[in-house]
Design an enzyme around this catalytic site. Structure first.
Site, PDB file in Angstrom:
ATOM      1  CD  GLU A 107      -2.567   1.712   0.526  1.00 41.29           C
ATOM      2  OE1 GLU A 107      -2.487   2.738   0.063  1.00 41.29           O
ATOM      3  OE2 GLU A 107      -3.534   0.792   0.067  1.00 41.29           O
ATOM      4  CB  CYS A 192     -15.206   1.045  -6.562  1.00 42.03           C
ATOM      5  SG  CYS A 192     -13.688   1.785  -7.280  1.00 42.03           S
TER       6      CYS A 192
END
Length: 240
Positions: A107, A192
């Site tokens: 990340e 998404c």
């Protein structure tokens, strides 16, 4: 409390300062003006500590369904090495950790990585490690082997399962190429944005992977947006 028995409370108020004139939503400065600097969220059997600068799904009820399906698609038996790319505060990786041999998350947001490693401790996931850096920069070294901070040689990681949960813009083609060349048995893609998901699935299909199953999850009721989870396996693989 509401009529359904759910009780809500205001945990904290944080002001974010963003002086940049670009598309970035959050700046680097957070001012905690009331309540806790971090919040602790419970999802199923897990607890996640979340700081203001970290990404976290806004619908925790549906989030549990989303991540359970991702863990199901991962098809873990207890010995697999799982790469959790764009791992945020470690949610998906920690959902998988109890059934995996090893989980490595990547990340780019430093605070999210601090949260993720703390969440691994909170949930007793001693087999989960989270690394700070851009996925496209960190992944090649993990896959090919690299020199550690103390000069020791770190052998290459051979992933059995790769989980992709990128931002709305999807994955860079070079990243998808690196993932495909690592030849994991399964790729679990959480998206998404249906358009960038379709684009990336097409690219992975051209690199030797087949889409086996897809599940939509309505994270944003009464809107046009939908989250989706895709399972892909290597073409010709016996893992159907």
């Amino acid at each position: 409390p509401r009529e359904d028995g759910i009780e809500y409370s205001l945990e904290s108020v944080v002001v974010n300062v963003n002086k940049k004139k670009n598309s970035e939503i959050l700046g680097e400065e957070f001012i905690n003006i009331a309540g806790k600097p971090n919040i602790l969220e419970e999802v199923g059997e897990y607890q996640f500590e979340i700081s203001p600068g970290s990404f976290y799904q806004v619908n925790p009820v549906q989030m549990e369904h989303l991540y359970q399906k991702a863990a199901e698609y991962a098809g873990l038996t207890g010995k697999e090495t799982v790469l959790d790319l764009y791992c945020g505060v470690g949610t998906i990786g920690l959902f998988c950790a109890k059934d995996a041999g090893k989980v490595i998350g990547i990340e780019s947001v430093k605070q999210a990585v601090l949260d993720a490693n703390r969440n691994a401790t909170i949930n007793g996931s001693v087999n989960a490690t989270f690394i700070c850096g851009k996925v496209e920069d960190v992944l090649p070294g993990l896959l090919s082997g690299q020199e550690g901070k103390d000069g020791e040689w770190i052998p290459p990681v051979k992933p059995d399962v790769v989980i992709l949960d990128p931002p709305r813009s999807g994955c860079h083609p070079a990243l998808l190429k690196a993932v495909a060349e690592a030849a994991p048995d399964r790729i679990v893609y959480v998206s998404c944005d249906p358009a960038t998901l379709a684009r990336d699935v097409k690219l992975l299909s051209e690199m030797g992977y087949e889409m086996k199953e897809a599940t939509p999850v309505d994270m944003f009721p009464q809107t046009a947006h939908v989250e989706a989870i895709i399972l892909m396996t290597r073409s010709g693989s016996s893992d159907k």
